[in-house]
Motif scaffolding. Structure first.
Motif, PDB file in Angstrom:
ATOM      1  N   TYR A 136      26.130 -22.612 -13.964  1.00  0.00           N
ATOM      2  CA  TYR A 136      27.490 -23.139 -13.785  1.00  0.00           C
ATOM      3  C   TYR A 136      27.429 -24.555 -13.242  1.00  0.00           C
ATOM      4  O   TYR A 136      26.505 -24.916 -12.511  1.00  0.00           O
ATOM      5  N   ARG A 137      28.453 -25.329 -13.598  1.00  0.00           N
ATOM      6  CA  ARG A 137      28.702 -26.589 -12.907  1.00  0.00           C
ATOM      7  C   ARG A 137      29.540 -26.272 -11.667  1.00  0.00           C
ATOM      8  O   ARG A 137      30.357 -25.358 -11.695  1.00  0.00           O
ATOM      9  N   ARG A 138      29.328 -27.037 -10.606  1.00  0.00           N
ATOM     10  CA  ARG A 138      30.109 -26.846  -9.389  1.00  0.00           C
ATOM     11  C   ARG A 138      30.708 -28.188  -8.987  1.00  0.00           C
ATOM     12  O   ARG A 138      30.004 -29.199  -8.960  1.00  0.00           O
ATOM     13  N   ASP A 139      32.001 -28.159  -8.707  1.00  0.00           N
ATOM     14  CA  ASP A 139      32.732 -29.397  -8.380  1.00  0.00           C
ATOM     15  C   ASP A 139      32.542 -30.449  -9.474  1.00  0.00           C
ATOM     16  O   ASP A 139      32.403 -31.642  -9.198  1.00  0.00           O
ATOM     17  N   ARG A 164      29.834 -23.855 -18.014  1.00  0.00           N
ATOM     18  CA  ARG A 164      31.230 -23.910 -17.549  1.00  0.00           C
ATOM     19  C   ARG A 164      31.327 -24.360 -16.095  1.00  0.00           C
ATOM     20  O   ARG A 164      30.400 -24.181 -15.304  1.00  0.00           O
ATOM     21  N   ASP A 165      32.500 -24.885 -15.754  1.00  0.00           N
ATOM     22  CA  ASP A 165      32.824 -25.169 -14.360  1.00  0.00           C
ATOM     23  C   ASP A 165      33.154 -23.861 -13.664  1.00  0.00           C
ATOM     24  O   ASP A 165      34.056 -23.128 -14.106  1.00  0.00           O
ATOM     25  N   VAL A 170      36.640 -19.102 -12.278  1.00  0.00           N
ATOM     26  CA  VAL A 170      37.278 -18.323 -11.207  1.00  0.00           C
ATOM     27  C   VAL A 170      38.796 -18.413 -11.319  1.00  0.00           C
ATOM     28  O   VAL A 170      39.505 -17.425 -11.130  1.00  0.00           O
ATOM     29  N   GLY A 171      39.316 -19.601 -11.657  1.00  0.00           N
ATOM     30  CA  GLY A 171      40.753 -19.761 -11.834  1.00  0.00           C
ATOM     31  C   GLY A 171      41.301 -18.870 -12.941  1.00  0.00           C
ATOM     32  O   GLY A 171      42.368 -18.256 -12.792  1.00  0.00           O
ATOM     33  N   GLU A 172      40.563 -18.764 -14.029  1.00  0.00           N
ATOM     34  CA  GLU A 172      40.974 -17.885 -15.134  1.00  0.00           C
ATOM     35  C   GLU A 172      40.972 -16.431 -14.666  1.00  0.00           C
ATOM     36  O   GLU A 172      41.890 -15.661 -14.983  1.00  0.00           O
ATOM     37  N   ALA A 173      39.956 -16.045 -13.915  1.00  0.00           N
ATOM     38  CA  ALA A 173      39.861 -14.671 -13.408  1.00  0.00           C
ATOM     39  C   ALA A 173      41.022 -14.352 -12.466  1.00  0.00           C
ATOM     40  O   ALA A 173      41.594 -13.246 -12.518  1.00  0.00           O
ATOM     41  N   ASN A 189      18.106 -21.782 -11.326  1.00  0.00           N
ATOM     42  CA  ASN A 189      19.393 -22.485 -11.170  1.00  0.00           C
ATOM     43  C   ASN A 189      20.568 -21.746 -11.812  1.00  0.00           C
ATOM     44  O   ASN A 189      21.494 -22.355 -12.336  1.00  0.00           O
ATOM     45  N   ASN A 190      20.509 -20.429 -11.770  1.00  0.00           N
ATOM     46  CA  ASN A 190      21.623 -19.595 -12.217  1.00  0.00           C
ATOM     47  C   ASN A 190      22.377 -19.050 -11.015  1.00  0.00           C
ATOM     48  O   ASN A 190      21.898 -19.115  -9.882  1.00  0.00           O
ATOM     49  N   LEU A 191      23.554 -18.493 -11.294  1.00  0.00           N
ATOM     50  CA  LEU A 191      24.373 -17.874 -10.259  1.00  0.00           C
ATOM     51  C   LEU A 191      24.770 -16.465 -10.671  1.00  0.00           C
ATOM     52  O   LEU A 191      25.004 -16.204 -11.850  1.00  0.00           O
ATOM     53  N   SER A 192      24.853 -15.577  -9.683  1.00  0.00           N
ATOM     54  CA  SER A 192      25.595 -14.329  -9.842  1.00  0.00           C
ATOM     55  C   SER A 192      27.001 -14.589  -9.302  1.00  0.00           C
ATOM     56  O   SER A 192      27.147 -15.068  -8.180  1.00  0.00           O
ATOM     57  N   VAL A 193      27.994 -14.282 -10.116  1.00  0.00           N
ATOM     58  CA  VAL A 193      29.395 -14.464  -9.720  1.00  0.00           C
ATOM     59  C   VAL A 193      30.040 -13.083  -9.687  1.00  0.00           C
ATOM     60  O   VAL A 193      30.106 -12.393 -10.711  1.00  0.00           O
ATOM     61  N   VAL A 194      30.474 -12.676  -8.508  1.00  0.00           N
ATOM     62  CA  VAL A 194      31.033 -11.333  -8.307  1.00  0.00           C
ATOM     63  C   VAL A 194      32.544 -11.459  -8.135  1.00  0.00           C
ATOM     64  O   VAL A 194      33.025 -12.042  -7.161  1.00  0.00           O
ATOM     65  N   LEU A 195      33.283 -10.936  -9.123  1.00  0.00           N
ATOM     66  CA  LEU A 195      34.741 -10.972  -9.117  1.00  0.00           C
ATOM     67  C   LEU A 195      35.248  -9.535  -8.967  1.00  0.00           C
ATOM     68  O   LEU A 195      34.826  -8.660  -9.706  1.00  0.00           O
ATOM     69  N   ARG A 196      36.139  -9.321  -7.997  1.00  0.00           N
ATOM     70  CA  ARG A 196      36.619  -7.969  -7.758  1.00  0.00           C
ATOM     71  C   ARG A 196      38.114  -7.874  -8.067  1.00  0.00           C
ATOM     72  O   ARG A 196      38.882  -8.759  -7.701  1.00  0.00           O
ATOM     73  N   LEU A 197      38.504  -6.788  -8.744  1.00  0.00           N
ATOM     74  CA  LEU A 197      39.891  -6.594  -9.156  1.00  0.00           C
ATOM     75  C   LEU A 197      40.697  -6.032  -7.997  1.00  0.00           C
ATOM     76  O   LEU A 197      40.360  -4.980  -7.458  1.00  0.00           O
TER      77      LEU A 197
END
Length: 199
Positions: A136-139, A164-165, A170-173, A189-197
């Motif tokens: 991911y890109r950040r900022d 992606r940014d 996150v905004g879409e989620a 240089n990867n990320l785990s992104v944890v999104l909770r409903l």
């Protein structure tokens, strides 16, 4: 000739991803993996966590053949037969405790990310997790020169693809009821992104 495809990246990242999933997911979880590719992640996770039910899927017939071959070789009851699932199409009914998408949203058009958020929100139990893995890109900036080069390569293959940014994802989620629970720095240089409903 074996139908089992092999991905060097999957061999490198499967244990770090499993470590994160084991922290964030409940016991006896039912998990839908989208864009499963070779199927190596699913077989590794299902073997490590017999309490989980792992549902792999992929729109590509060759990938599904590889997933089936890995499944037959492993003989795991909790690893299900792969589904022919296009993220932008019709999803299985669920409900699921988690949806897992590894290296998907940068190797697909933005509408795949939009569909992933919308369909996951419909199919997850309340409190369920959408787990994303990748660069991911950040900022607005790349986090490493290798990611910048990868981004250029992706866009050369298809201008609709690209790293992606994180903030845009996150905004879409958030528009579909997800909250960003955590990001975890991962290998290469990867990320785990944890999104909770959330209700």
């Amino acid at each position: 000739m074996s139908r089992r495809m092999k991905s060097p990246a999957a061999a490198r990242n499967r244990q770090p991803i499993l470590d994160v999933l084991s922290r964030i997911l409940p016991e006896r979880a039912t998990i839908l993996e989208v864009a499963s590719g070779s199927g190596e992640h699913g077989v590794y996770f299902a073997e490590a966590r017999p309490d989980w039910t792992w549902q792999p899927s992929d729109p590509n017939a060759e990938a599904r053949s590889s997933i089936s071959a890995w499944r037959e070789s492993a003989g795991l009851d909790n690893l299900l037969e792969p589904l022919a699932l296009d993220v932008t199409g019709i999803w299985p009914a669920g409900p699921f405790d988690a949806v897992v998408a590894i290296n998907l949203i940068h190797i697909s058009p933005w509408e795949v990310c939009e569909a992933l958020m919308a369909r996951s929100a419909e199919r997850l139990r309340q409190g369920g997790v959408l787990y994303l893995y990748g660069p991911y890109r950040r900022d607005g900036r790349h986090t490493a020169p290798s990611n910048e080069a990868f981004d250029a390569d992706l866009k050369a293959r298809d201008p609709r693809w690209g790293v992606r940014d994180l903030e845009q994802v996150v905004g879409e989620a958030q528009q579909h009821g997800f909250m960003l629970e955590q990001t975890v720095e991962m290998p290469a240089n990867n990320l785990s992104v944890v999104l909770r409903l959330h209700p």
